[in-house]
Design an enzyme around this catalytic site. Structure first.
Site, PDB file in Angstrom:
ATOM      1  N   PHE A   1      -8.837 -41.798 123.532  1.00 52.41           N
ATOM      2  CA  PHE A   1      -8.396 -39.685 123.649  1.00 52.41           C
ATOM      3  C   PHE A   1      -6.583 -40.032 124.001  1.00 52.41           C
ATOM      4  CE2 PHE A   1      -8.948 -36.159 126.916  1.00 52.41           C
ATOM      5  CZ  PHE A   1      -9.797 -35.687 126.341  1.00 52.41           C
ATOM      6  N   PRO A   2      -6.479 -39.171 122.682  1.00 51.56           N
ATOM      7  CA  PRO A   2      -4.770 -38.872 122.514  1.00 51.56           C
ATOM      8  C   PRO A   2      -4.500 -38.028 124.481  1.00 51.56           C
ATOM      9  CG  PRO A   2      -6.343 -37.663 121.290  1.00 51.56           C
ATOM     10  CD  PRO A   2      -7.674 -38.322 121.581  1.00 51.56           C
ATOM     11  N   HIS A   3      -3.372 -38.394 124.010  1.00 48.30           N
ATOM     12  CA  HIS A   3      -2.112 -37.452 125.505  1.00 48.30           C
ATOM     13  C   HIS A   3      -1.561 -36.213 124.450  1.00 48.30           C
ATOM     14  CE1 HIS A   3       1.320 -36.690 127.729  1.00 48.30           C
ATOM     15  NE2 HIS A   3       0.989 -37.374 129.429  1.00 48.30           N
ATOM     16  N   PRO A   4      -1.583 -35.354 125.465  1.00 46.63           N
ATOM     17  CA  PRO A   4      -1.162 -34.040 124.627  1.00 46.63           C
ATOM     18  C   PRO A   4       0.286 -34.773 124.554  1.00 46.63           C
ATOM     19  CG  PRO A   4      -1.892 -33.601 126.909  1.00 46.63           C
ATOM     20  CD  PRO A   4      -2.100 -35.441 126.517  1.00 46.63           C
ATOM     21  N   ALA A   5       0.735 -35.481 124.421  1.00 51.43           N
ATOM     22  CA  ALA A   5       2.237 -35.467 123.703  1.00 51.43           C
ATOM     23  C   ALA A   5       2.532 -36.726 122.689  1.00 51.43           C
ATOM     24  CB  ALA A   5       3.238 -35.612 124.590  1.00 51.43           C
TER      25      ALA A   5
ATOM     26  N   SER B   1      -3.075 -42.042 135.008  1.00 54.18           N
ATOM     27  CA  SER B   1      -4.305 -41.174 136.383  1.00 54.18           C
ATOM     28  C   SER B   1      -5.345 -40.804 136.075  1.00 54.18           C
ATOM     29  CB  SER B   1      -3.417 -39.637 136.738  1.00 54.18           C
ATOM     30  OG  SER B   1      -1.714 -39.626 136.835  1.00 54.18           O
TER      31      SER B   1
ATOM     32  N   PHE C   1     -10.185 -35.525 130.105  1.00 51.19           N
ATOM     33  CA  PHE C   1     -10.977 -36.535 130.139  1.00 51.19           C
ATOM     34  C   PHE C   1     -12.268 -36.601 131.079  1.00 51.19           C
ATOM     35  CE2 PHE C   1     -12.391 -40.929 130.341  1.00 51.19           C
ATOM     36  CZ  PHE C   1     -13.270 -41.395 129.168  1.00 51.19           C
ATOM     37  N   GLU C   2     -11.362 -36.033 132.575  1.00 49.64           N
ATOM     38  CA  GLU C   2     -12.080 -35.935 133.235  1.00 49.64           C
ATOM     39  C   GLU C   2     -13.808 -35.129 133.236  1.00 49.64           C
ATOM     40  OE1 GLU C   2      -7.945 -36.890 135.136  1.00 49.64           O
ATOM     41  OE2 GLU C   2      -9.199 -35.572 133.350  1.00 49.64           O
TER      42      GLU C   2
END
Length: 304
Positions: A221-225, A263, A242-243
């Site tokens: 699940f990629p980070h927006p950056a 987080s 993701f939540e």
């Protein structure tokens, strides 16, 4: 009317839960952001859904220097509602939020979590420069508040981490999910939560390849950056954080989350269908993030 100030999609998720606790009160919602991609736009609309009125404020990601300061100085011209009973926010140290509050009146101040920073020692959200230059900037943009001034006004803090000591003493626990989870579990799925920890795209790609070889996750699940992709990795492309993705699509699955210290892991730590597996990286500058793990009762699943 109450004022709800949000800066991230996660904050919107928390804000919606807080608004549910005040069914007979009206809210004016404000979403701040410098990058208005599909995800931020979606969550701005989610905030608007539960507010009687709302607005979005572009914080000018590409503006620098005096142009950026002029944009902040013009914030007061965008404020349409001037008086509020209660204000809710997470980022005490945000110049944008401080400046917004400098041009309205309110009776009570409430805060909520900005991710796991609230439960770690020496959190960034309580830090504020004390330099003369910073004070000049605050005077120019019309910011009359400081972190300390706002902190002293906090009446209550809403937290999704009730089992951990918070930087605010008076807390009210809230849950991001329905506490009556009783779905029959049908299978298991695992994810690695992306975090670009290194300085360059090439370094981060190498890190993902290393993870792929050593960690048995199904999806990434990629980070927006993370604006790059690695061949052979199954990415989840979603406008949801993701939540929300878990709540909407995986309610009947056991979910294993691999993460460095995102987080996301702390937000889902007490979910009955979720297992968190922390991965310790050998990158020197991130070692401090693991120093508090023993005090938080957290263990390392694997070191790479």
């Amino acid at each position: 009317m109450n004022l709800m100030l949000c800066c991230t999609p996660l904050q919107v998720l928390i804000a919606r839960k807080i608004i549910e606790l005040h069914p007979n009160e009206q809210f004016f919602g404000v979403m701040f952001g410098g990058v208005w991609d599909k995800k931020r736009t979606l969550y701005a609309s989610k905030l608007a859904e539960v507010c009687s009125d709302s607005m979005n404020i572009d914080t000018g990601k590409d503006l620098k220097g005096f142009d950026f300061l002029k944009l902040m100085r013009q914030l007061k011209n965008k404020i349409t509602h001037k008086g509020f009973d209660k204000v809710f926010l997470a980022n005490l140290n945000s110049l944008w939020l401080q400046t917004y509050l400098s041009h309205v009146s309110f009776k009570e101040l409430y805060t909520f979590d900005d991710g796991s920073d609230n439960i770690f020692p020496h959190p960034n959200l309580l830090r504020e420069p004390g330099t003369f230059k910073y004070k000049l900037i605050k005077a120019f943009i019309g910011d009359k508040y400081s972190v300390n001034k706002l902190f002293k006004k906090i009446k209550k803090h809403y937290t999704v981490y009730p089992n951990y000591k918070n930087i605010v003493s008076n807390i009210e626990p809230i849950s991001l999910w329905d506490n009556q989870i009783d779905c029959e579990i049908d299978g298991e799925v695992s994810f690695f939560i992306g975090q670009p920890l290194l300085n360059t795209k090439e370094e981060n790609i190498s890190l993902i390849k290393k993870l792929k070889d050593q960690i048995p996750f199904d999806y990434y699940f990629p980070h927006p950056a993370e604006d790059y992709r690695v061949d052979g990795v199954n990415y989840v492309e979603s406008e949801l954080i993701f939540e929300d993705y878990v709540f909407k699509h995986l309610s009947n699955k056991k979910i294993i989350i691999y993460t460095f210290f995102s987080s996301v892991a702390f937000n889902l730590l007490s979910h009955p269908n979720v297992e968190i597996r922390f991965i310790r990286t050998s990158i020197p500058r991130w070692q401090f993030c693991y120093d508090s793990f023993p005090d938080l009762g957290l263990t390392i699943y694997k070191e790479i």
